[in-house]
Design an enzyme around this catalytic site. Structure first.
Site, PDB file in Angstrom:
ATOM      1  N   LYS A 231       0.817  -1.208   0.000  1.00  0.00           N
ATOM      2  CA  LYS A 231       0.000   0.000   0.000  1.00  0.00           C
ATOM      3  C   LYS A 231       0.852   1.260   0.000  1.00  0.00           C
ATOM      4  CE  LYS A 231      -4.387  -1.732   1.590  1.00  0.00           C
ATOM      5  NZ  LYS A 231      -5.339  -1.904   2.668  1.00  0.00           N
TER       6      LYS A 231
ATOM      7  N   LYS B  44      -5.152 -10.334  -7.180  1.00  0.00           N
ATOM      8  CA  LYS B  44      -6.291 -10.465  -6.279  1.00  0.00           C
ATOM      9  C   LYS B  44      -7.442  -9.556  -6.716  1.00  0.00           C
ATOM     10  CE  LYS B  44      -6.186  -8.509  -2.214  1.00  0.00           C
ATOM     11  NZ  LYS B  44      -5.787  -8.068  -0.889  1.00  0.00           N
TER      12      LYS B  44
ATOM     13  N   LYS C 145     -10.784  -3.794  -4.442  1.00  0.00           N
ATOM     14  CA  LYS C 145     -11.495  -2.538  -4.643  1.00  0.00           C
ATOM     15  C   LYS C 145     -10.598  -1.495  -5.278  1.00  0.00           C
ATOM     16  CE  LYS C 145     -12.733  -3.461  -0.367  1.00  0.00           C
ATOM     17  NZ  LYS C 145     -13.280  -3.511   0.986  1.00  0.00           N
TER      18      LYS C 145
END
Ligand code: TYM
Length: 331
Positions: A112, A195, A198
């Site tokens: 992230k 994966k 969102k």
């Protein structure tokens, strides 16, 4: 009841099939045999989301998705993390027994934060400590999650152990991750090696719980495929076929191998139409129910308020005992 379950989900718009099959569906099932506490983790979302209107809308949307999926507020506790101050309070205590080195190993932070680690918020680095506090504020014993949360849960166990050792107590249980079902890691419809998430810019990469029947069918028709006859589970060489097979088995509630045996000579396009029919049958009633619930924000807010009061009543004495153990004077 076999123990206490805690799990959480971030208030992001567009809860997807990965969240549903990897987590939410198991949350629903576990209500029958555990005391369940389910939390919309807005404090965690604040590490990345800085738009107040979106935060509010997403929080209600996720609550509606959980209720529509079958989380029953009469049986389980459903609430919003920021409503129960014990979470950040316990997280601070855990911050003081968690070595930086443990957090440095977290792959999700590395993903992230990307290249800009110096610019990443401290909260993003500290995220898994708050996650440990979420679970342990209720002394939860079981945590149903998708595979991507495995490392964070290992850390939660280590933090519980570190606290107990440091203060010479057997206070916090070591929570068990429960990674259940056929679809513990649902992959993108556009790239079977990534994966479903969102944060993928392509809407076509995921099926969202709000998608209507036509959209679900379209996304499955357009999903990446290969040209080998028969559908087989071979994630190395056929990641897309394997992913769709796993999704099919999970939606059908059948073992993967059993479904696979049926599909050995099915063409990819026939398989896709079967999968589209199944997905529409299983998911569009949830979307319809979600729209119905979302139309009544007063009801949602009431459920969340009631859930927060019940959650706080469990967490407050556990936090008070934690404060006593570390030597804080009683106020
Ligand atoms: P979040 O909001 O990213 O995801 C919610 C749940 O969905 C699962 N999941 C998936 N499962 C299978 N395939 C996928 N593609 C997929 N994508 C997401 C996640 O594993 C998760 O179970 N850090 C957590 C939230 C959290 C939490 C907690 C969880 C905060 N505190 C305490 C458990 C206990 C998260 O960001 O989940």
């Amino acid at each position: 009841m076999q123990g206490r379950v805690f799990s959480g989900i971030q208030p992001t718009s567009g809860i997807h099939l990965g969240n549903y099959l990897g987590a939410i569906r198991n949350w629903v099932t576990m209500q029958a045999s555990y005391d369940c506490i389910y939390c919309i983790v807005d404090l965690h979302a604040l590490t990345a989301l800085h738009d107040p209107a979106e935060m509010r809308a997403n929080t209600r949307e996720v609550a509606a998705a959980l209720l529509a999926s079958g989380i029953d507020p009469a049986r389980s506790i459903l609430f919003v993390q920021s409503h129960v101050p014990a979470h950040p309070q316990l997280a601070w205590v855990f911050n003081c027994v968690t070595p930086m080195g443990w957090l440095n190993k977290m792959t999700q932070f590395k993903e992230k934060a990307g290249k800009d680690r110096e610019g990443a918020p401290v909260g993003l680095f500290d995220y898994p400590v708050l996650q440990a506090a979420d679970i342990l504020a209720y002394k939860a014993t079981h945590v149903p999650v998708g595979e991507d949360q495995k490392q964070h849960l290992e850390l939660s166990r280590n933090i519980a152990g570190a606290f107990n050792r440091k203060f010479g107590v057997e206070f916090f249980p070591l929570p068990e991750p429960m990674i259940l079902g056929e679809a513990t890691r649902v992959m993108s419809l556009r790239d079977g090696t990534k994966k479903m998430s969102k944060s993928d810019p392509s809407e076509m990469s995921r099926i969202s719980l709000v998608d209507d029947a036509d959209t679900i069918a379209l996304k499955i028709r357009r999903a990446k495929s290969d040209s080998i006859l028969g559908i087989a589970y071979d994630p190395e060489n056929r990641p897309e076929a394997s992913n769709l097979l796993v999704i099919y088995a999970a939606l059908a509630g059948r073992p993967r191998a059993e479904v696979e045996a049926e599909l050995v000579s099915t063409s990819f396009s026939d398989f896709k139409s079967r999968l589209a029919d199944l997905a529409v049958a299983k998911l569009s009633p949830i979307a319809a129910e979600m729209r119905r619930i979302a139309a009544d924000p007063g009801y949602i807010d009431g459920v969340l308020r009631d859930g927060a009061a019940r959650a706080a009543a469990i967490a407050a004495p556990i936090l008070a005992e934690t404060y006593r153990i570390v030597g804080f004077l009683e106020p």
